[in-house]
Motif scaffolding. Structure first.
Motif, PDB file in Angstrom:
ATOM      1  N   THR A 122       0.832  -1.206   0.000  1.00  0.00           N
ATOM      2  CA  THR A 122       0.000   0.000   0.000  1.00  0.00           C
ATOM      3  C   THR A 122       0.865   1.253   0.000  1.00  0.00           C
ATOM      4  OG1 THR A 122      -0.133   0.041   2.419  1.00  0.00           O
ATOM      5  CG2 THR A 122      -1.885  -1.131   1.237  1.00  0.00           C
ATOM      6  N   ILE A 123       0.231   2.372  -0.394  1.00  0.00           N
ATOM      7  CA  ILE A 123       0.838   3.700  -0.332  1.00  0.00           C
ATOM      8  C   ILE A 123      -0.108   4.529   0.523  1.00  0.00           C
ATOM      9  CG2 ILE A 123       1.673   5.669  -1.667  1.00  0.00           C
ATOM     10  CD1 ILE A 123       1.650   3.751  -4.138  1.00  0.00           C
ATOM     11  N   GLU A 124       0.260   4.751   1.787  1.00  0.00           N
ATOM     12  CA  GLU A 124      -0.621   5.411   2.746  1.00  0.00           C
ATOM     13  C   GLU A 124       0.028   6.693   3.249  1.00  0.00           C
ATOM     14  OE1 GLU A 124      -3.117   2.172   5.103  1.00  0.00           O
ATOM     15  OE2 GLU A 124      -0.967   1.874   5.364  1.00  0.00           O
ATOM     16  N   THR A 125      -0.722   7.774   3.242  1.00  0.00           N
ATOM     17  CA  THR A 125      -0.170   9.081   3.586  1.00  0.00           C
ATOM     18  C   THR A 125      -0.944   9.734   4.716  1.00  0.00           C
ATOM     19  OG1 THR A 125       0.581   9.397   1.311  1.00  0.00           O
ATOM     20  CG2 THR A 125       0.405  11.359   2.700  1.00  0.00           C
ATOM     21  N   ASN A 126      -0.199  10.126   5.744  1.00  0.00           N
ATOM     22  CA  ASN A 126      -0.757  10.942   6.807  1.00  0.00           C
ATOM     23  C   ASN A 126      -0.493  12.401   6.440  1.00  0.00           C
ATOM     24  OD1 ASN A 126       0.268  12.193   9.893  1.00  0.00           O
ATOM     25  ND2 ASN A 126      -1.837  11.505   9.580  1.00  0.00           N
ATOM     26  N   ILE A 127      -1.577  13.151   6.195  1.00  0.00           N
ATOM     27  CA  ILE A 127      -1.462  14.551   5.782  1.00  0.00           C
ATOM     28  C   ILE A 127      -1.509  15.417   7.033  1.00  0.00           C
ATOM     29  CG2 ILE A 127      -2.414  16.351   4.302  1.00  0.00           C
ATOM     30  CD1 ILE A 127      -3.879  14.137   2.750  1.00  0.00           C
ATOM     31  N   PHE A 128      -0.487  16.217   7.235  1.00  0.00           N
ATOM     32  CA  PHE A 128      -0.389  17.030   8.446  1.00  0.00           C
ATOM     33  C   PHE A 128      -1.442  18.160   8.440  1.00  0.00           C
ATOM     34  CE2 PHE A 128       4.454  16.053   8.384  1.00  0.00           C
ATOM     35  CZ  PHE A 128       4.189  14.747   8.767  1.00  0.00           C
ATOM     36  N   ASP A 129      -2.010  18.403   9.619  1.00  0.00           N
ATOM     37  CA  ASP A 129      -2.965  19.507   9.804  1.00  0.00           C
ATOM     38  C   ASP A 129      -4.102  19.434   8.797  1.00  0.00           C
ATOM     39  OD1 ASP A 129      -1.333  20.634  11.867  1.00  0.00           O
ATOM     40  OD2 ASP A 129      -0.035  21.454  10.307  1.00  0.00           O
ATOM     41  N   PHE A 130      -4.655  18.239   8.647  1.00  0.00           N
ATOM     42  CA  PHE A 130      -5.702  18.019   7.657  1.00  0.00           C
ATOM     43  C   PHE A 130      -6.661  16.957   8.167  1.00  0.00           C
ATOM     44  CE2 PHE A 130      -7.468  15.895   3.913  1.00  0.00           C
ATOM     45  CZ  PHE A 130      -7.855  16.964   3.117  1.00  0.00           C
ATOM     46  N   ASP A 131      -7.955  17.213   8.060  1.00  0.00           N
ATOM     47  CA  ASP A 131      -8.948  16.231   8.495  1.00  0.00           C
ATOM     48  C   ASP A 131     -10.229  16.418   7.687  1.00  0.00           C
ATOM     49  OD1 ASP A 131     -10.222  14.221   9.838  1.00  0.00           O
ATOM     50  OD2 ASP A 131     -10.786  15.466  11.557  1.00  0.00           O
ATOM     51  N   GLU A 132     -10.170  16.033   6.415  1.00  0.00           N
ATOM     52  CA  GLU A 132     -11.333  16.129   5.541  1.00  0.00           C
ATOM     53  C   GLU A 132     -11.550  14.814   4.819  1.00  0.00           C
ATOM     54  OE1 GLU A 132     -11.780  19.684   3.131  1.00  0.00           O
ATOM     55  OE2 GLU A 132     -10.169  20.677   4.257  1.00  0.00           O
ATOM     56  N   ASP A 133     -12.767  14.562   4.414  1.00  0.00           N
ATOM     57  CA  ASP A 133     -13.110  13.343   3.684  1.00  0.00           C
ATOM     58  C   ASP A 133     -12.703  13.511   2.223  1.00  0.00           C
ATOM     59  OD1 ASP A 133     -14.157  11.102   2.536  1.00  0.00           O
ATOM     60  OD2 ASP A 133     -16.227  11.451   3.156  1.00  0.00           O
ATOM     61  N   ILE A 134     -11.729  12.742   1.775  1.00  0.00           N
ATOM     62  CA  ILE A 134     -11.241  12.903   0.403  1.00  0.00           C
ATOM     63  C   ILE A 134     -11.322  11.594  -0.387  1.00  0.00           C
ATOM     64  CG2 ILE A 134      -9.759  14.892   0.837  1.00  0.00           C
ATOM     65  CD1 ILE A 134      -7.399  12.979   1.139  1.00  0.00           C
ATOM     66  N   TYR A 135     -12.106  10.637   0.090  1.00  0.00           N
ATOM     67  CA  TYR A 135     -12.254   9.389  -0.660  1.00  0.00           C
ATOM     68  C   TYR A 135     -12.778   9.682  -2.066  1.00  0.00           C
ATOM     69  CZ  TYR A 135     -11.623   6.821   3.702  1.00  0.00           C
ATOM     70  OH  TYR A 135     -11.109   6.309   4.862  1.00  0.00           O
ATOM     71  N   GLY A 136     -12.139   9.053  -3.043  1.00  0.00           N
ATOM     72  CA  GLY A 136     -12.551   9.218  -4.428  1.00  0.00           C
ATOM     73  C   GLY A 136     -11.965  10.422  -5.124  1.00  0.00           C
ATOM     74  N   LEU A 137     -11.143  11.203  -4.415  1.00  0.00           N
ATOM     75  CA  LEU A 137     -10.568  12.408  -5.007  1.00  0.00           C
ATOM     76  C   LEU A 137      -9.131  12.174  -5.478  1.00  0.00           C
ATOM     77  CD1 LEU A 137     -11.824  15.199  -2.583  1.00  0.00           C
ATOM     78  CD2 LEU A 137     -12.927  14.279  -4.645  1.00  0.00           C
ATOM     79  N   ASP A 138      -8.688  13.028  -6.403  1.00  0.00           N
ATOM     80  CA  ASP A 138      -7.309  12.970  -6.885  1.00  0.00           C
ATOM     81  C   ASP A 138      -6.344  13.350  -5.772  1.00  0.00           C
ATOM     82  OD1 ASP A 138      -8.264  12.405  -9.425  1.00  0.00           O
ATOM     83  OD2 ASP A 138      -8.205  14.489 -10.090  1.00  0.00           O
ATOM     84  N   ILE A 139      -5.170  12.697  -5.784  1.00  0.00           N
ATOM     85  CA  ILE A 139      -4.121  13.046  -4.839  1.00  0.00           C
ATOM     86  C   ILE A 139      -2.771  12.909  -5.536  1.00  0.00           C
ATOM     87  CG2 ILE A 139      -3.975  10.692  -3.896  1.00  0.00           C
ATOM     88  CD1 ILE A 139      -3.314  11.954  -1.168  1.00  0.00           C
ATOM     89  N   GLN A 140      -1.870  13.833  -5.249  1.00  0.00           N
ATOM     90  CA  GLN A 140      -0.511  13.766  -5.784  1.00  0.00           C
ATOM     91  C   GLN A 140       0.478  13.822  -4.637  1.00  0.00           C
ATOM     92  OE1 GLN A 140       1.918  17.141  -7.673  1.00  0.00           O
ATOM     93  NE2 GLN A 140       1.238  16.010  -9.493  1.00  0.00           N
ATOM     94  N   LEU A 141       1.469  12.951  -4.692  1.00  0.00           N
ATOM     95  CA  LEU A 141       2.562  12.947  -3.726  1.00  0.00           C
ATOM     96  C   LEU A 141       3.850  13.343  -4.425  1.00  0.00           C
ATOM     97  CD1 LEU A 141       1.939   9.499  -1.931  1.00  0.00           C
ATOM     98  CD2 LEU A 141       0.951  11.732  -1.368  1.00  0.00           C
ATOM     99  N   ARG A 142       4.638  14.202  -3.780  1.00  0.00           N
ATOM    100  CA  ARG A 142       5.993  14.529  -4.243  1.00  0.00           C
ATOM    101  C   ARG A 142       6.959  14.175  -3.121  1.00  0.00           C
ATOM    102  NH1 ARG A 142       6.692  17.748  -8.876  1.00  0.00           N
ATOM    103  NH2 ARG A 142       4.707  18.341  -9.847  1.00  0.00           N
ATOM    104  N   PHE A 143       7.946  13.341  -3.426  1.00  0.00           N
ATOM    105  CA  PHE A 143       8.825  12.791  -2.405  1.00  0.00           C
ATOM    106  C   PHE A 143       9.974  13.745  -2.086  1.00  0.00           C
ATOM    107  CE2 PHE A 143       6.416   9.274  -3.888  1.00  0.00           C
ATOM    108  CZ  PHE A 143       6.312   8.423  -2.797  1.00  0.00           C
ATOM    109  N   VAL A 144      10.046  14.128  -0.802  1.00  0.00           N
ATOM    110  CA  VAL A 144      11.046  15.086  -0.350  1.00  0.00           C
ATOM    111  C   VAL A 144      12.298  14.366   0.161  1.00  0.00           C
ATOM    112  CG1 VAL A 144      11.536  16.961   1.274  1.00  0.00           C
ATOM    113  CG2 VAL A 144       9.248  16.748   0.245  1.00  0.00           C
ATOM    114  N   SER A 145      12.120  13.413   1.063  1.00  0.00           N
ATOM    115  CA  SER A 145      13.263  12.698   1.644  1.00  0.00           C
ATOM    116  C   SER A 145      12.789  11.384   2.253  1.00  0.00           C
ATOM    117  CB  SER A 145      13.958  13.550   2.719  1.00  0.00           C
ATOM    118  OG  SER A 145      13.047  13.862   3.768  1.00  0.00           O
ATOM    119  N   ARG A 146      13.739  10.496   2.483  1.00  0.00           N
ATOM    120  CA  ARG A 146      13.436   9.208   3.110  1.00  0.00           C
ATOM    121  C   ARG A 146      13.674   9.314   4.609  1.00  0.00           C
ATOM    122  NH1 ARG A 146      12.844   3.812   1.797  1.00  0.00           N
ATOM    123  NH2 ARG A 146      13.797   2.303   3.220  1.00  0.00           N
TER     124      ARG A 146
END
Length: 288
Positions: free
Chosen positions: A237-261
């Motif tokens: 899986t690819i699971e993301t905890n979004i900081f300072d965010f608490d909205e229902d986004i199921y079914g919506l587009d999402i983009q991740l950009r990798f900063v560091s490991r």
């Protein structure tokens, strides 16, 4: 009339951009259009060279957007199949580039191979001259290749990949329902399904990321892997905890950009231990 560059351009990395700069400047000097001719499928997936293991740095949609951001006037995406792959360089230059697309000049890289006969830059230039076409050969821009970038991502070296790409590596997908276990320990996650199944996913582990969703950009941390703390037999899986965010986004587009490991994937003896480690991971991400 147009000046063209042709190839797969996976990643549209800094080496590609060097060639694209020459393409655009050459077209402007000639008062012609700058076009990129690329393909719907990677040739290796059609010719079955490592087809099972090949993963892409960019989907077709991502690639078109990146190419246009470099200043080209248009991008032509050609279907690539066995029949197309049998064309010689002469046929491709004359029938596709010159006769169909109105190309008068072609920009090629120092390591370009064209057609089923695999002509290099000098042979391409000689053949093109016979067809009334000009060839502009550009030299290398550092030791950069799509293969090197793929290897870096496979090792989790997202910062090295970004240096070669000229931008942070990205994944695009849709938010799908997960098991919602993260929410029970204070770390709700957005579970991503990729739009491009062949997209390369970095090495399993935890990463600091930039997240774009709902037209806004946030910081977050992404876990890639099999969630060993939850037991065996889990899908990757690819699971993301979004900081300072608490909205229902199921079914919506999402983009991740990798900063560091941040760290490798780990198995914990309890959900409490996992939550404690996630607190540490978030602190690391916020400090970087």
């Amino acid at each position: 009339m147009a000046v063209a560059a042709t190839g797969f351009f996976d990643g549209v990395h800094r080496g590609h951009r060097h060639l694209l700069d020459i393409l655009v400047s050459s077209a402007r000097k000639r008062a012609e259009r700058a076009i990129v001719v690329t393909f719907s499928k990677h040739p290796r997936t059609v010719l079955q060279q490592d087809a099972r293991t090949l993963r892409l740095l960019t989907s077709t949609e991502e690639k078109i957007a990146l190419l246009k951001a470099c200043g080209v006037d248009s991008v032509e995406v050609l279907g690539f199949d066995r029949s197309f792959s049998s064309m010689t360089a002469r046929q491709y230059l004359s029938e596709v580039l010159r006769d169909t697309l109105g190309v008068t000049a072609v920009v090629v890289g120092y390591d370009t191979r064209m057609g089923s006969d695999r002509l290099g830059p000098d042979a391409i230039a000689e053949t093109a001259s016979q067809l009334g076409l000009e060839v502009i050969v550009c030299g290398p821009e550092g030791d950069i290749s799509s293969t090197r970038i793929r290897k870096a991502l496979e090792q989790g070296l997202v910062e090295d990949a970004a240096d070669m790409l000229g931008y942070r590596y990205m994944l695009n997908g849709v938010v799908v329902a997960g098991n919602r276990m993260g929410r029970t320990i204070g770390f709700p996650t957005a579970n991503m399904k990729l739009y491009e199944p062949l997209k390369l996913v970095p090495l399993n582990g935890v990463y600091k990321v930039e997240v774009e969703v709902l037209g806004r950009r946030f910081s977050g941390m992404t876990n890639i892997g099999y969630r060993p703390t939850l037991g065996l037999g889990n899908e990757r899986t690819i699971e993301t905890n979004i900081f300072d965010f608490d909205e229902d986004i199921y079914g919506l587009d999402i983009q991740l950009r990798f900063v560091s490991r941040v760290r490798n994937e780990m198995k914990f003896d309890s959900m409490k231990e996992l939550a404690a480690q996630l607190e540490k991971d978030r602190a690391v991400c916020c400090c970087q």
